[in-house]
Design an enzyme around this catalytic site. Structure first.
Site, PDB file in Angstrom:
ATOM      1  N   SER A  57     -21.831  65.631 -74.564  1.00  0.00           N
ATOM      2  CA  SER A  57     -21.185  64.387 -75.005  1.00  0.00           C
ATOM      3  C   SER A  57     -19.955  64.037 -74.172  1.00  0.00           C
ATOM      4  CB  SER A  57     -20.781  64.497 -76.477  1.00  0.00           C
ATOM      5  OG  SER A  57     -21.914  64.724 -77.267  1.00  0.00           O
ATOM      6  N   LYS A  92     -33.281  77.050 -75.833  1.00  0.00           N
ATOM      7  CA  LYS A  92     -32.085  76.946 -76.668  1.00  0.00           C
ATOM      8  C   LYS A  92     -32.551  76.747 -78.106  1.00  0.00           C
ATOM      9  CE  LYS A  92     -28.256  73.928 -77.854  1.00  0.00           C
ATOM     10  NZ  LYS A  92     -27.329  72.864 -77.444  1.00  0.00           N
ATOM     11  N   ALA A 114     -20.966  72.995 -77.489  1.00  0.00           N
ATOM     12  CA  ALA A 114     -20.617  71.941 -78.448  1.00  0.00           C
ATOM     13  C   ALA A 114     -19.130  71.867 -78.753  1.00  0.00           C
ATOM     14  CB  ALA A 114     -21.388  72.097 -79.764  1.00  0.00           C
TER      15      ALA A 114
END
Lengths: 275, 67
Positions: free
Chosen positions: A224, A114, A201
């Site tokens: 997250s 990545k 994200a």
């Protein structure tokens, strides 16, 4: 193949046939998990198991005897069916990212990388120029390059042309939980791309993963939203279901939108006076 | 004695020290780390013969959590 008349069985078979292909690799899961920010390695491992993810990201750090918890290679190697996708976080130039990729491949043996180059810690927006340069070099060296990029259709196409295995446009800033704020641009990237488009994200809720998949994304990368949930294992399960539901809906074909109401029941009157 | 840089910190080492010795100093068996000297990767079989020079920058790296 012996397909049962049972509809569930048919759907399961379709699900298996609907695998995610990245380069020569095939994955049944369309949820990719990040391993950062979890409260402990054990919590992270339980979340990975619950998510059914087959591709997980890791980051290079200096070895520190006081923080042995940080060393995830051993624990992740114990999980079956997991492929590592190291990232190049910490790199602020193409040269640094290439260096990180080489070290990561040496350690992981994985061809996935990545490419993540964000020079500004305030907003963590990816540098398109350094990312493109690094991606071009690494793709030519045989890496399966997965670049983290802004939702820019032109950049996405250029990355496809230099041999990236996928593109990973952001839904919103890393860790922001602002969801699919780039939806309009993502739609263009999905329409134009012949390689997998993975939203990376910004996602906060499983419904956003579902929406990304309904739009036609090939996969979503979540970190997250799961790591910072009150119960990461449960949230990982919820994201697994959301991703899977969205993909099923996409494959089933969403109905066309209409500006006007379209009745689902007959409107022919029989209760009033006969005309 | 020589002075090398080990994971960003100055480290005095005896002459003839190898990359494998640095793993011992840090306290890792080396199975889950990558070793890099002056930006060149040193593969596991080469660690016991990779002798360090004064001023070498040695990085011992692991995979940690990341998104």
């Amino acid at each position: 193949m012996n397909i049962s008349k049972n509809e569930t069985a048919v759907m399961d078979v379709l699900n298996v046939m609907d695998a995610l292909h990245i380069g020569p690799h095939t994955f049944n899961s369309r949820l990719i998990l990040g391993t950062g920010k979890f409260s402990s390695t054990d919590v992270m491992l339980r979340a990975v198991r619950a998510s059914k993810a087959e591709l997980v990201t890791v980051a290079l750090r200096r070895f520190n005897r006081e923080q042995l918890e940080d060393d995830l290679f051993g624990p992740l190697s114990q999980l079956e069916g997991i492929t590592l996708m190291p990232n190049t976080s910490g790199a602020s130039t193409a040269a640094e990212a290439v260096k990180a990729a080489h070290i990561s491949r040496e350690l992981s043996g994985s061809p996935f990388i990545k490419v993540e180059i964000h020079p500004n810690p305030q907003h963590l927006m990816p540098d398109p120029i350094e990312t493109f340069e690094a991606a071009k070099i690494l793709a030519s060296e045989g890496f399966l390059v997965m670049p983290y990029i802004s939702a820019d259709p032109v950049l996405a196409k250029r990355l496809e042309e230099v041999g990236c295995a996928s593109v990973m446009p952001l839904g919103a800033a890393i860790g922001s939980g602002r969801g699919l704020s780039t939806a309009g641009m993502l739609e263009i990237i999905i329409r134009e791309s012949t390689i997998p488009v993975i939203v990376d994200a910004g996602l906060r809720a499983p419904s956003e993963a579902a929406r990304a998949m309904e739009m036609g994304c090939s996969a979503v990368l979540v970190n997250s939203a799961i790591a910072a949930a009150d119960n990461p294992e449960e949230m990982a399960t919820a994201f697994r279901d959301g991703t899977s539901a969205g993909r099923r809906a996409y494959m089933a074909g969403l109905m066309a939108e209409s500006g006007e109401a379209v009745p689902t029941s007959p409107l022919t009157s029989f209760l009033g006076e006969s005309r | 004695m020589l002075t090398i840089e080990l994971n960003g910190k100055p480290e005095p080492v005896v002459e003839g020290s190898t990359v494998a010795d640095m793993l011992a100093i840090l306290g890792t068996d080396g199975r889950t780390v990558a070793t890099v000297v002056n930006e060149h990767i040193v593969r596991p079989p080469e660690r016991t013969t990779a002798v360090l020079q004064d001023g070498d920058r040695v990085e011992i790296l692991v995979f940690a959590g990341g998104g």
